[in-house]
Design an enzyme around this catalytic site. Structure first.
Site, PDB file in Angstrom:
ATOM      1  N   GLY A 299      -6.633  -4.842  -6.202  1.00  0.00           N
ATOM      2  CA  GLY A 299      -6.434  -3.240  -5.769  1.00  0.00           C
ATOM      3  C   GLY A 299      -6.631  -2.831  -4.652  1.00  0.00           C
ATOM      4  O   GLY A 299      -5.620  -1.241  -4.179  1.00  0.00           O
ATOM      5  N   GLY A 301      -7.694  -2.951  -1.552  1.00  0.00           N
ATOM      6  CA  GLY A 301      -6.630  -3.876  -0.435  1.00  0.00           C
ATOM      7  C   GLY A 301      -5.723  -2.317   0.893  1.00  0.00           C
ATOM      8  O   GLY A 301      -4.532  -1.568  -0.175  1.00  0.00           O
ATOM      9  N   CYS A 304      -2.157  -3.577   0.036  1.00  0.00           N
ATOM     10  CA  CYS A 304      -2.169  -3.784  -1.331  1.00  0.00           C
ATOM     11  C   CYS A 304      -1.360  -2.820  -1.861  1.00  0.00           C
ATOM     12  O   CYS A 304      -1.086  -1.745  -2.264  1.00  0.00           O
ATOM     13  CB  CYS A 304      -3.487  -3.855  -2.042  1.00  0.00           C
ATOM     14  SG  CYS A 304      -3.603  -4.064  -3.496  1.00  0.00           S
ATOM     15  N   GLY A 340     -11.500  -5.705   0.174  1.00  0.00           N
ATOM     16  CA  GLY A 340     -10.410  -5.041   0.289  1.00  0.00           C
ATOM     17  C   GLY A 340     -11.056  -3.373  -0.197  1.00  0.00           C
ATOM     18  O   GLY A 340     -11.791  -3.145  -0.610  1.00  0.00           O
ATOM     19  N   GLY A 362     -10.083  -6.584   5.788  1.00  0.00           N
ATOM     20  CA  GLY A 362      -8.922  -7.083   6.850  1.00  0.00           C
ATOM     21  C   GLY A 362      -8.732  -6.611   7.641  1.00  0.00           C
ATOM     22  O   GLY A 362      -8.299  -6.734   8.740  1.00  0.00           O
ATOM     23  N   TYR A 386      -0.528  -5.799  11.083  1.00  0.00           N
ATOM     24  CA  TYR A 386      -0.737  -5.899   9.569  1.00  0.00           C
ATOM     25  C   TYR A 386       0.010  -6.410   8.566  1.00  0.00           C
ATOM     26  O   TYR A 386       0.612  -4.873   8.870  1.00  0.00           O
ATOM     27  CB  TYR A 386      -2.279  -5.491  10.019  1.00  0.00           C
ATOM     28  CG  TYR A 386      -3.596  -5.476   8.476  1.00  0.00           C
ATOM     29  CD1 TYR A 386      -3.278  -6.333   8.319  1.00  0.00           C
ATOM     30  CD2 TYR A 386      -3.502  -3.907   7.350  1.00  0.00           C
ATOM     31  CE1 TYR A 386      -4.470  -7.008   7.269  1.00  0.00           C
ATOM     32  CE2 TYR A 386      -4.549  -4.572   7.180  1.00  0.00           C
ATOM     33  CZ  TYR A 386      -5.125  -6.058   6.067  1.00  0.00           C
ATOM     34  OH  TYR A 386      -5.807  -6.174   5.371  1.00  0.00           O
ATOM     35  N   GLY A 388       0.180  -7.776   3.868  1.00  0.00           N
ATOM     36  CA  GLY A 388      -0.214  -7.946   2.896  1.00  0.00           C
ATOM     37  C   GLY A 388       0.193  -9.231   2.926  1.00  0.00           C
ATOM     38  O   GLY A 388       1.096  -9.820   3.281  1.00  0.00           O
ATOM     39  N   GLY A 390       0.838 -10.755   0.074  1.00  0.00           N
ATOM     40  CA  GLY A 390       2.053 -10.505  -0.871  1.00  0.00           C
ATOM     41  C   GLY A 390       2.992  -9.991  -0.206  1.00  0.00           C
ATOM     42  O   GLY A 390       4.202  -9.654  -0.934  1.00  0.00           O
ATOM     43  N   ARG A 403      -0.190 -17.249  -4.646  1.00  0.00           N
ATOM     44  CA  ARG A 403      -0.911 -16.260  -4.886  1.00  0.00           C
ATOM     45  C   ARG A 403      -0.265 -14.383  -5.630  1.00  0.00           C
ATOM     46  O   ARG A 403      -0.702 -14.172  -6.835  1.00  0.00           O
ATOM     47  CB  ARG A 403      -1.749 -15.413  -3.357  1.00  0.00           C
ATOM     48  CG  ARG A 403      -2.459 -14.305  -3.439  1.00  0.00           C
ATOM     49  CD  ARG A 403      -3.201 -14.338  -2.275  1.00  0.00           C
ATOM     50  NE  ARG A 403      -4.005 -12.558  -2.873  1.00  0.00           N
ATOM     51  CZ  ARG A 403      -5.338 -12.600  -2.459  1.00  0.00           C
ATOM     52  NH1 ARG A 403      -6.272 -13.413  -2.754  1.00  0.00           N
ATOM     53  NH2 ARG A 403      -5.433 -11.120  -3.443  1.00  0.00           N
ATOM     54  N   GLU A 467     -15.552  17.930   2.106  1.00  0.00           N
ATOM     55  CA  GLU A 467     -16.856  18.080   3.070  1.00  0.00           C
ATOM     56  C   GLU A 467     -17.602  17.313   3.907  1.00  0.00           C
ATOM     57  O   GLU A 467     -17.558  17.341   4.757  1.00  0.00           O
ATOM     58  CB  GLU A 467     -17.754  18.923   1.994  1.00  0.00           C
ATOM     59  CG  GLU A 467     -18.627  19.558   3.000  1.00  0.00           C
ATOM     60  CD  GLU A 467     -19.353  20.379   1.751  1.00  0.00           C
ATOM     61  OE1 GLU A 467     -18.693  21.250   0.518  1.00  0.00           O
ATOM     62  OE2 GLU A 467     -20.424  20.198   2.632  1.00  0.00           O
TER      63      GLU A 467
HETATM   64  P1  XMP Z   1      -8.211  -4.179   3.455  1.00  0.00           P
HETATM   65  O1  XMP Z   1      -8.533  -3.188   2.690  1.00  0.00           O
HETATM   66  O2  XMP Z   1      -9.298  -4.877   4.764  1.00  0.00           O
HETATM   67  O3  XMP Z   1      -7.934  -5.235   1.965  1.00  0.00           O
HETATM   68  O4  XMP Z   1      -6.733  -4.454   4.255  1.00  0.00           O
HETATM   69  C1  XMP Z   1      -7.500  -6.695   2.839  1.00  0.00           C
HETATM   70  C2  XMP Z   1      -7.834  -7.961   1.083  1.00  0.00           C
HETATM   71  O5  XMP Z   1      -6.615  -7.275   0.505  1.00  0.00           O
HETATM   72  C3  XMP Z   1      -6.066  -8.628  -0.027  1.00  0.00           C
HETATM   73  N1  XMP Z   1      -5.025  -8.259   0.031  1.00  0.00           N
HETATM   74  C4  XMP Z   1      -3.842  -8.171  -0.815  1.00  0.00           C
HETATM   75  N2  XMP Z   1      -3.728  -7.451  -1.525  1.00  0.00           N
HETATM   76  N3  XMP Z   1      -1.618  -7.846  -2.223  1.00  0.00           N
HETATM   77  C5  XMP Z   1      -2.189  -7.607  -2.773  1.00  0.00           C
HETATM   78  O6  XMP Z   1      -2.340  -6.720  -3.703  1.00  0.00           O
HETATM   79  C6  XMP Z   1      -1.248  -7.833  -0.415  1.00  0.00           C
HETATM   80  O7  XMP Z   1      -0.109  -8.547  -0.006  1.00  0.00           O
HETATM   81  C7  XMP Z   1      -2.458  -8.410   0.111  1.00  0.00           C
HETATM   82  N4  XMP Z   1      -2.792  -9.149   0.448  1.00  0.00           N
HETATM   83  C8  XMP Z   1      -4.241  -8.924   1.264  1.00  0.00           C
HETATM   84  C9  XMP Z   1      -7.054  -9.262  -0.115  1.00  0.00           C
HETATM   85  O8  XMP Z   1      -8.024  -9.859  -0.937  1.00  0.00           O
HETATM   86  C10 XMP Z   1      -7.744  -9.230   1.198  1.00  0.00           C
HETATM   87  O9  XMP Z   1      -8.848  -9.697   1.318  1.00  0.00           O
END
Ligand code: XMP
Length: 480
Positions: A299, A301, A304, A340, A362, A386, A388, A390, A403, A467
């Site tokens: 949760g 990301g 995300c 994440g 990511g 960029y 997600g 999902g 997934r 701060e």
């Molecule tokens: P960051 O913060 O680097 O995180 O963008 C990347 C990680 O987020 C996860 N991930 C998702 N989590 N829905 C989610 O809940 C999504 O659509 C999704 N796509 C990626 C994943 O673990 C990734 O490494």
């Protein structure tokens, strides 16, 4: 029952809640060692791993990151053939001994040899007979001005300098220098071709001395799989060093059972996840025979929306600390990858302070030149797309449905957007590494293990958060 649940509710802390307290420093930041284990058997020179997402990790990013000492996890939002091709590209990118060698037969015409060399961009080919025995080597110099109707056997060099299978890198270099050759075929006792060493690859090795490599000097690479896609895992197993399960909620009996089955059929190391709690780590360690690494965080990301849609979350830092405690209690020395929500080197430092061995990113890597996402210009600035895995966009491709949305789960758990363009992976890794070394220097840690032991953390109040970042000035730059 309700009130008691609230009384017993743990505090969920995230990257923005904590800071690292300065500790007595014994080393200067420049001397901090960032090397770390990403699995039980594989070490990285820097604790940075890229997310398996189709706007983050394709072959180019995996190559660039491995060259800098990190690790790319190839995404699986494509056919198995495409994922295998990405893995093969990483493995071919540079190696001390090339195993997949293009060869030519002795009775091929010079004209055809030229065409082959031009179409493949190769300037030298080992010549092998029908029994795959090496009989010569033909180079661009041999064919360039030769009559096109001649045969390769008429122009090839027959006087060969060859190496045995177990030649060391140093010996190969010496042999090539002494004999002034640029290509060194590797043969077995029956002169059957086993590989090829080229000057170019030896030089690349010198250019990337800190690269993550396998035993043969090829770049290290990992690939994401679903535990339910055994066929894909078995195929990829032949090409990658590490497989990474790509499941939003690994703490699930069906998933654990499927992974157990998968583990019996693969030889690559396996990183499992994502998990987010102490109990999940205990169950997984107890139920799976050998876990080589954990991917933790649910949760957090940046793309995300799981916790918006479901109100379920185990933020990455909380997950890291919880899993780390569980592993310590179980005396299981399994590396943790904090996955994440990482926005900066400071976040990576916090994750290490709470027990992580590496951070998966990511958002940060999506902004790199080598990521597969599209580059766009907006009001004079560059961004890369960029989304997600999902999200609607990724789900349209329909490969990663398992997934975030098995058929019973008809919801989107990710969003789409753009991230600022950050330059090359090399630049980004250099910046992250410098920031992380500085953080570890402040904490008084000279390596990752010391960071686990020595770094202490403290809570910041919401007002404090304001701060502790640039404030009280007008700036045009949005601080991400
Ligand atoms: P960051 O913060 O680097 O995180 O963008 C990347 C990680 O987020 C996860 N991930 C998702 N989590 N829905 C989610 O809940 C999504 O659509 C999704 N796509 C990626 C994943 O673990 C990734 O490494």
């Amino acid at each position: 029952m309700g009130a008691r649940k609230i009384e017993n509710a743990p505090t969920l802390f995230t990257f923005n809640d904590l800071v690292i307290l300065p500790g007595r420093a014994e080393v200067e930041p420049g001397d901090v060692d960032l090397s770390t284990k990403v699995t039980l058997r594989h070490e990285l020179k820097v604790p940075f791993v890229s997310s398996p997402m189709d706007t983050v990790t394709g072959a180019d990013l995996a190559i660039a990151l491995a060259r800098c000492g990190g690790l790319g996890v190839l995404h699986r939002n494509c056919s198995v053939e495409e994922q295998v091709e990405m893995a093969r590209r990483v493995k071919r990118a540079e190696s001390f001994i090339i195993r997949e060698v293009h060869t030519i037969a002795p009775d091929v015409t010079v004209r055809e040899a030229i065409e082959l060399m031009e179409s493949r961009g190769i300037h030298g080919l080992p010549v092998v007979d029908e029994g795959e025995r090496l009989v010569g080597i033909v180079t661009w110099r041999d064919v360039r001005y030769a009559d096109g109707e001649l045969r390769v056997r008429d122009v090839m060099t027959r006087d060969l300098i060859c190496a045995e299978e177990n030649i060391s890198l140093e010996d190969a270099k010496k042999l090539m220098q002494e004999n002034k050759v640029e290509k060194l075929p590797v043969v077995d006792e029956n002169m059957k071709l086993r590989g090829l060493v080229t000057i170019k690859d030896l030089e690349l090795k010198g250019r990337y001395p800190h690269a993550s490599r396998d035993d043969e000097g090829r770049l290290l690479v990992a690939a994401a799989v679903s535990p339910f896609d055994l066929e894909r895992a078995k195929i990829l197993d032949r090409y990658v060093d590490i497989l990474v399960t790509d499941v939003a909620h690994f703490h699930n009996s069906n998933v654990i059972r499927a992974t157990k089955r998968m583990m019996r059929e693969i030889s690559a190391e396996l990183i499992v996840g994502n998990i987010g709690t102490y109990q999940a780590a205990v169950d997984v360690i107890n139920e799976l025979e050998e876990v080589n690494g954990f991917r933790v965080g649910i949760g957090s990301g940046s793309i995300c929306s799981t916790s918006v849609v479901t109100k379920v979350s185990a933020p990455t830092l909380f997950a890291t600390a919880s899993v780390s405690d569980a592993l310590r209690d179980l005396k299981a020395d399994v590396p943790i990858i904090a996955d994440g929500g990482v926005k900066s080197s400071g976040d990576i430092a916090l994750a290490l302070a709470l027990g992580a061995s590496a951070a998966m990113m990511g958002n940060i890597f999506a902004g790199c030149r080598e990521s597969p996402g599209k580059l766009i210009a907006l009001e004079g600035r560059y961004f890369k797309e960029y989304y997600g895995m999902g999200s609607h966009r990724a789900r349209e491709k329909r490969y990663s449905l398992d997934r975030y949305s098995r058929p019973s789960k008809e919801i989107e758990e990710g969003v789409e957007g753009w991230v600022p363009y950050r330059g090359t992976v090399e630049d980004v890794v250099r910046e992250l590494a410098a920031g992380l070394k500085a953080a570890m220097g402040y904490a008084g840690a000279s390596n990752v293990r010391e960071m686990w032991k020595k770094a202490s953390v403290a809570f910041v109040s919401p007002a404090g958060v304001m701060e502790l970042r640039p404030h009280d000035l007008i700036t045009e730059r949005k601080i991400f």
